[in-house]
Design a protein around this motif. Structure first.
Motif, PDB file in Angstrom:
ATOM      1  N   LEU A   1       0.852  -1.200   0.000  1.00 13.12           N
ATOM      2  CA  LEU A   1       0.000   0.000   0.000  1.00 13.12           C
ATOM      3  C   LEU A   1       0.883   1.243   0.000  1.00 13.12           C
ATOM      4  O   LEU A   1       1.788   1.366   0.825  1.00 13.12           O
ATOM      5  CB  LEU A   1      -0.906   0.013   1.231  1.00 13.12           C
ATOM      6  N   ILE A   2       0.607   2.149  -0.919  1.00 14.71           N
ATOM      7  CA  ILE A   2       1.316   3.427  -0.989  1.00 14.71           C
ATOM      8  C   ILE A   2       0.274   4.518  -0.830  1.00 14.71           C
ATOM      9  O   ILE A   2      -0.564   4.725  -1.712  1.00 14.71           O
ATOM     10  CB  ILE A   2       2.073   3.579  -2.324  1.00 14.71           C
ATOM     11  N   ASP A   3       0.307   5.189   0.329  1.00 20.27           N
ATOM     12  CA  ASP A   3      -0.698   6.216   0.589  1.00 20.27           C
ATOM     13  C   ASP A   3      -0.235   7.573   0.055  1.00 20.27           C
ATOM     14  O   ASP A   3       0.875   7.698  -0.489  1.00 20.27           O
ATOM     15  CB  ASP A   3      -1.052   6.272   2.072  1.00 20.27           C
ATOM     16  N   GLY A   4      -1.068   8.573   0.233  1.00 23.12           N
ATOM     17  CA  GLY A   4      -0.780   9.901  -0.291  1.00 23.12           C
ATOM     18  C   GLY A   4       0.501  10.505   0.235  1.00 23.12           C
ATOM     19  O   GLY A   4       1.252  11.142  -0.516  1.00 23.12           O
ATOM     20  N   ASN A   5       0.795  10.323   1.518  1.00 23.92           N
ATOM     21  CA  ASN A   5       2.024  10.873   2.097  1.00 23.92           C
ATOM     22  C   ASN A   5       3.260  10.216   1.495  1.00 23.92           C
ATOM     23  O   ASN A   5       4.240  10.885   1.170  1.00 23.92           O
ATOM     24  CB  ASN A   5       2.029  10.690   3.618  1.00 23.92           C
ATOM     25  N   MET A   6       3.217   8.895   1.361  1.00 22.11           N
ATOM     26  CA  MET A   6       4.338   8.174   0.773  1.00 22.11           C
ATOM     27  C   MET A   6       4.510   8.566  -0.695  1.00 22.11           C
ATOM     28  O   MET A   6       5.631   8.761  -1.168  1.00 22.11           O
ATOM     29  CB  MET A   6       4.130   6.668   0.912  1.00 22.11           C
ATOM     30  N   LEU A   7       3.406   8.700  -1.397  1.00 20.99           N
ATOM     31  CA  LEU A   7       3.451   9.087  -2.807  1.00 20.99           C
ATOM     32  C   LEU A   7       4.067  10.474  -2.961  1.00 20.99           C
ATOM     33  O   LEU A   7       4.910  10.695  -3.841  1.00 20.99           O
ATOM     34  CB  LEU A   7       2.046   9.046  -3.407  1.00 20.99           C
ATOM     35  N   GLN A   8       3.678  11.400  -2.102  1.00 23.47           N
ATOM     36  CA  GLN A   8       4.242  12.752  -2.155  1.00 23.47           C
ATOM     37  C   GLN A   8       5.733  12.716  -1.865  1.00 23.47           C
ATOM     38  O   GLN A   8       6.523  13.401  -2.511  1.00 23.47           O
ATOM     39  CB  GLN A   8       3.529  13.670  -1.151  1.00 23.47           C
ATOM     40  N   GLY A   9       6.145  11.874  -0.917  1.00 23.85           N
ATOM     41  CA  GLY A   9       7.567  11.711  -0.617  1.00 23.85           C
ATOM     42  C   GLY A   9       8.349  11.176  -1.804  1.00 23.85           C
ATOM     43  O   GLY A   9       9.473  11.603  -2.067  1.00 23.85           O
ATOM     44  N   ILE A  10       7.743  10.242  -2.528  1.00 21.60           N
ATOM     45  CA  ILE A  10       8.393   9.692  -3.731  1.00 21.60           C
ATOM     46  C   ILE A  10       8.570  10.794  -4.771  1.00 21.60           C
ATOM     47  O   ILE A  10       9.639  10.944  -5.362  1.00 21.60           O
ATOM     48  CB  ILE A  10       7.550   8.533  -4.323  1.00 21.60           C
ATOM     49  N   MET A  11       7.538  11.573  -4.984  1.00 22.67           N
ATOM     50  CA  MET A  11       7.591  12.614  -6.007  1.00 22.67           C
ATOM     51  C   MET A  11       8.569  13.729  -5.636  1.00 22.67           C
ATOM     52  O   MET A  11       9.184  14.336  -6.517  1.00 22.67           O
ATOM     53  CB  MET A  11       6.196  13.190  -6.262  1.00 22.67           C
ATOM     54  N   ASN A  12       8.730  13.995  -4.341  1.00 22.90           N
ATOM     55  CA  ASN A  12       9.651  15.040  -3.885  1.00 22.90           C
ATOM     56  C   ASN A  12      11.083  14.534  -3.771  1.00 22.90           C
ATOM     57  O   ASN A  12      12.000  15.325  -3.578  1.00 22.90           O
ATOM     58  CB  ASN A  12       9.212  15.590  -2.528  1.00 22.90           C
ATOM     59  N   SER A  13      11.283  13.247  -3.870  1.00 22.90           N
ATOM     60  CA  SER A  13      12.594  12.635  -3.679  1.00 22.90           C
ATOM     61  C   SER A  13      13.529  13.002  -4.819  1.00 22.90           C
ATOM     62  O   SER A  13      13.137  13.073  -5.980  1.00 22.90           O
ATOM     63  CB  SER A  13      12.446  11.117  -3.593  1.00 22.90           C
TER      64      SER A  13
END
Length: 166
Positions: free
Chosen positions: A100-112
């Motif tokens: 499961l990849i939630d919104g916070n994790m997804l945002q972290g991926i995109m900002n990485s």
């Protein structure tokens, strides 16, 4: 409009993988059997369900991707959302090879700044290609269930299902 936002989110997720040179392929927009994208990496196949909603994502999204795992003969599944997941969704995902990849994790991926998705690689490496055969070697579990019309619980022995074929 809601359907268009969902499709835009699918394209957003697909672009996230493609920007990192991780091959993903689209499924049909309708009758997709619970998968929006199919990911191939390290000799593993994972189906991806994208969910864009205004409320926490429940168990239904995980059930969809579990069905897609069987249909596409995938090794595991991933549900990616802009929201958090309910406790029931998390429990079902843990027992069914679903990340499961939630919104916070997804945002972290995109900002990485990193182009790698190491946690996805780790998830894929942990998957066994034929986990149904692996489960057959384990002892058959017994569960206790209660029927609505019975006052006493009864013990049920689950039977093994033999897996033939690839």
């Amino acid at each position: 409009m809601k359907q268009q936002v969902g499709l835009d989110f699918e394209f957003y997720v697909q672009a996230m993988f493609e920007d990192r040179e991780i091959p993903v392929f689209e499924t049909p927009t309708t009758n997709d059997y619970g998968a929006d994208l199919v990911l191939y990496r390290h000799g593993k196949v994972a189906v991806i369900q994208c969910k864009y909603h205004s409320a926490p994502i429940g168990i239904h999204a995980v059930q969809e991707v579990v069905g897609a795992i069987k249909h596409y003969r995938a090794d595991g599944g991933i549900v990616i959302s802009n929201q958090v997941f309910t406790r029931q969704a998390v429990v079902l995902a843990q027992s069914n090879h679903v990340l499961l990849i939630d919104g916070n994790m997804l945002q972290g991926i995109m900002n990485s700044v990193s182009d790698e998705l190491l946690f996805i690689d780790e998830f894929l490496k942990e998957l066994r290609r034929d986990h149904s055969v692996q489960q057959m070697t384990q002892p058959v579990p017994q569960i206790i269930c209660r029927r609505r019309w019975m006052k006493k619980p009864m013990r049920v022995k689950l039977r093994q299902i033999k897996h033939f074929g690839p």
